[in-house]
Design a protein around this motif. Sequence first.
Motif, PDB file in Angstrom:
ATOM      1  N   ALA A 216       0.821  -1.216   0.000  1.00 21.43           N
ATOM      2  CA  ALA A 216       0.000   0.000   0.000  1.00 21.43           C
ATOM      3  C   ALA A 216       0.852   1.262   0.000  1.00 21.43           C
ATOM      4  O   ALA A 216       0.536   2.225  -0.710  1.00 21.43           O
ATOM      5  CB  ALA A 216      -0.944  -0.005   1.204  1.00 21.43           C
ATOM      6  N   VAL A 217       1.922   1.275   0.773  1.00 24.48           N
ATOM      7  CA  VAL A 217       2.786   2.458   0.817  1.00 24.48           C
ATOM      8  C   VAL A 217       3.376   2.720  -0.567  1.00 24.48           C
ATOM      9  O   VAL A 217       3.343   3.850  -1.072  1.00 24.48           O
ATOM     10  CB  VAL A 217       3.901   2.296   1.878  1.00 24.48           C
ATOM     11  N   LEU A 218       3.910   1.693  -1.213  1.00 25.03           N
ATOM     12  CA  LEU A 218       4.546   1.899  -2.512  1.00 25.03           C
ATOM     13  C   LEU A 218       3.545   2.279  -3.597  1.00 25.03           C
ATOM     14  O   LEU A 218       3.823   3.139  -4.429  1.00 25.03           O
ATOM     15  CB  LEU A 218       5.347   0.663  -2.909  1.00 25.03           C
ATOM     16  N   LEU A 219       2.354   1.667  -3.594  1.00 23.68           N
ATOM     17  CA  LEU A 219       1.327   2.047  -4.565  1.00 23.68           C
ATOM     18  C   LEU A 219       0.852   3.473  -4.301  1.00 23.68           C
ATOM     19  O   LEU A 219       0.688   4.267  -5.232  1.00 23.68           O
ATOM     20  CB  LEU A 219       0.148   1.073  -4.518  1.00 23.68           C
ATOM     21  N   SER A 220       0.662   3.817  -3.042  1.00 25.70           N
ATOM     22  CA  SER A 220       0.182   5.153  -2.690  1.00 25.70           C
ATOM     23  C   SER A 220       1.167   6.243  -3.086  1.00 25.70           C
ATOM     24  O   SER A 220       0.764   7.333  -3.501  1.00 25.70           O
ATOM     25  CB  SER A 220      -0.126   5.225  -1.193  1.00 25.70           C
TER      26      SER A 220
ATOM     27  N   VAL B  26      -4.161   9.096   1.869  1.00 25.43           N
ATOM     28  CA  VAL B  26      -4.935   8.185   2.724  1.00 25.43           C
ATOM     29  C   VAL B  26      -4.330   6.781   2.658  1.00 25.43           C
ATOM     30  O   VAL B  26      -4.176   6.107   3.686  1.00 25.43           O
ATOM     31  CB  VAL B  26      -6.429   8.167   2.317  1.00 25.43           C
ATOM     32  N   GLY B  27      -3.956   6.347   1.462  1.00 26.83           N
ATOM     33  CA  GLY B  27      -3.320   5.034   1.312  1.00 26.83           C
ATOM     34  C   GLY B  27      -1.989   4.960   2.026  1.00 26.83           C
ATOM     35  O   GLY B  27      -1.641   3.930   2.622  1.00 26.83           O
ATOM     36  N   LEU B  28      -1.241   6.035   1.988  1.00 29.78           N
ATOM     37  CA  LEU B  28       0.041   6.094   2.690  1.00 29.78           C
ATOM     38  C   LEU B  28      -0.177   5.970   4.201  1.00 29.78           C
ATOM     39  O   LEU B  28       0.525   5.202   4.887  1.00 29.78           O
ATOM     40  CB  LEU B  28       0.757   7.402   2.349  1.00 29.78           C
ATOM     41  N   ILE B  29      -1.161   6.677   4.714  1.00 31.12           N
ATOM     42  CA  ILE B  29      -1.492   6.601   6.146  1.00 31.12           C
ATOM     43  C   ILE B  29      -1.951   5.188   6.505  1.00 31.12           C
ATOM     44  O   ILE B  29      -1.533   4.625   7.525  1.00 31.12           O
ATOM     45  CB  ILE B  29      -2.553   7.659   6.508  1.00 31.12           C
TER      46      ILE B  29
END
Length: 194
Positions: A30-34, A166-169
Amino acid sequence: MSENVGTSTTIVDKTANAAPLGFTGLGLAAVLLSLSYIGVYPAGSMVVSMAIFLGGFAQVFAGIMCWKKGDVFAGTAFSAFGLFWFSLAGLLVMPAMGWAEASSGIAMAAYLSIWGVYTFVMLIITMKIGVRALQFVFFTLFVLFMLLAVVNATGSTGLLVVAGYVGLIMGLGSLYTALAMVMNDVHGKTVVPL
């Protein structure tokens, strides 16, 4: 003739909690996609590879291991979301390989919306479980799916950046959950609150 009366065998489950692996897979992918949604880099092979191998395999493995331990919630959640990452990678790779037409914005909005509804129901279930970190991950994941559905339906690039944050969080919250579980297990007590 001998008779084996009064003996029993006790099997002790020595397998580890697989949830940290599942949360790690979710968090890293999720972090990398975000970060690609925010505009740090394009969603290329690194994102697809992470989606398949960490988002997909790690969560499916964790789901199977949780299922084996009798944890229906974690087994279902990790397996389903791991398969989500595989399907997302397929949606990106299959059109590039000429195996299928790329999905329309409305089709992607429907895809993300149904995952949002599923996540919302899982969020409701986390209220009974009572672990705040788990509730945070599922709440932010629900918001992320809904934002991405709107982005795909409308094409709003500004909202995509918001979804990226939001995805990063959510991804960082998932990594926090994973690492807190590992830390607490290693110390044999609550060192990091969940």
